[in-house]
Design a protein around this motif. Structure first.
Motif, PDB file in Angstrom:
ATOM      1  N   TYR A 153       0.841  -1.212   0.000  1.00  0.00           N
ATOM      2  CA  TYR A 153       0.000   0.000   0.000  1.00  0.00           C
ATOM      3  C   TYR A 153       0.875   1.260   0.000  1.00  0.00           C
ATOM      4  O   TYR A 153       0.634   2.199  -0.762  1.00  0.00           O
ATOM      5  N   LEU A 198      -7.678  -2.793   1.671  1.00  0.00           N
ATOM      6  CA  LEU A 198      -8.019  -1.459   1.151  1.00  0.00           C
ATOM      7  C   LEU A 198      -9.370  -0.987   1.686  1.00  0.00           C
ATOM      8  O   LEU A 198      -9.534   0.187   2.032  1.00  0.00           O
ATOM      9  N   GLN A 199     -10.339  -1.895   1.750  1.00  0.00           N
ATOM     10  CA  GLN A 199     -11.647  -1.536   2.276  1.00  0.00           C
ATOM     11  C   GLN A 199     -11.561  -1.108   3.732  1.00  0.00           C
ATOM     12  O   GLN A 199     -12.202  -0.142   4.138  1.00  0.00           O
ATOM     13  N   LYS A 201      -8.909   0.156   5.143  1.00  0.00           N
ATOM     14  CA  LYS A 201      -8.198   1.436   5.127  1.00  0.00           C
ATOM     15  C   LYS A 201      -9.179   2.582   4.830  1.00  0.00           C
ATOM     16  O   LYS A 201      -9.152   3.617   5.486  1.00  0.00           O
ATOM     17  N   GLN A 202     -10.011   2.368   3.820  1.00  0.00           N
ATOM     18  CA  GLN A 202     -10.971   3.406   3.417  1.00  0.00           C
ATOM     19  C   GLN A 202     -11.979   3.669   4.533  1.00  0.00           C
ATOM     20  O   GLN A 202     -12.374   4.801   4.774  1.00  0.00           O
ATOM     21  N   HIS A 203     -12.361   2.579   5.241  1.00  0.00           N
ATOM     22  CA  HIS A 203     -13.321   2.733   6.352  1.00  0.00           C
ATOM     23  C   HIS A 203     -12.701   3.549   7.485  1.00  0.00           C
ATOM     24  O   HIS A 203     -13.344   4.399   8.087  1.00  0.00           O
ATOM     25  N   ASP A 205     -10.162   5.676   7.177  1.00  0.00           N
ATOM     26  CA  ASP A 205      -9.946   7.050   6.709  1.00  0.00           C
ATOM     27  C   ASP A 205     -11.252   7.842   6.711  1.00  0.00           C
ATOM     28  O   ASP A 205     -11.277   9.029   6.958  1.00  0.00           O
TER      29      ASP A 205
END
Length: 205
Positions: A153, A198-199, A201-203, A205
């Motif tokens: 990442y 990634l999901q 991470k997005q959650h 963020d």
């Protein structure tokens, strides 16, 4: 002539562990268990210095070794053993004992550092190692702590064109496997793991 002096110096320290001489830079290295602690040329004997005791060498009036190599002078961290010290065998042997101890310590530290270098892992190239270092993943320990998903990442943010093969390579590096040996099924699991990462991470963020 040079060999004769080297053999004489070697004999002087025969009481130390596994002392040997080898041709080195036009003279002979003096080694204990393959760790170089001295150097002998045609006329002189030099001992390896270290920040811990270099001042002692200077106080004893020992001069640094200055080699001419490829047409230029090389000032090395070895100091000439003077006649006074050569005749004081007890003092000389006490100093050599310290020199060998620190020479081996330096060698062990260099070996440990080399073994902890990212490049020592499977699938690692110099360019990938540099990319990882640029995102503060500097050695194997930090790589293990951060993990292959976070590592990919971070470096993909540095270089968005990185392929998934790098992700597979990072996984293999941590698991001790060459990327070419990873099965297609395992690669699917790795891709899925990264998508889930990634999901998350997005959650967050």
């Amino acid at each position: 002539m040079r060999r004769k002096l080297a053999e004489k110096i070697k004999q002087e320290f025969s009481g130390f562990k596994d002392v040997s001489i080898r041709s080195f830079f036009g003279g002979f290295s003096l080694n204990s268990e393959s760790t170089m602690f001295g150097w002998v040329d045609q006329k002189n004997f030099y001992l390896r210095a270290h920040p811990t005791y270099r001042s002692l060498f200077i106080d004893l009036g020992m001069q640094p070794l200055n080699l001419v190599f490829d047409g230029s002078n090389k000032l090395l961290d070895y100091y000439k053993v003077g006649d006074d010290l050569l005749t004081d065998r007890k003092k000389l042997h006490d100093i050599v004992k310290i020199v060998i101890e620190y020479a081996k310590q330096d060698q062990n530290e260099k070996l440990a550092k080399k073994q902890n270098r990212l490049k020592a892992l499977p699938n690692m190239t110099v360019s990938l190692e540099k990319l990882m270092i640029s995102v503060d993943i500097t050695d194997i320990q930090s790589f293990k702590r951060i993990g292959y998903l976070e590592t990919y990442y971070r470096i993909r943010h540095k270089n968005p064109k990185l392929s998934l093969n790098i992700l597979f390579g990072l996984y293999g590096a941590l698991s001790g496997q060459h990327m070419a040996l990873l099965s297609q099924e395992l690669k699917k699991e790795i891709k899925l793991a990264y998508q889930e990462f990634l999901q998350t991470k997005q959650h967050i963020d």
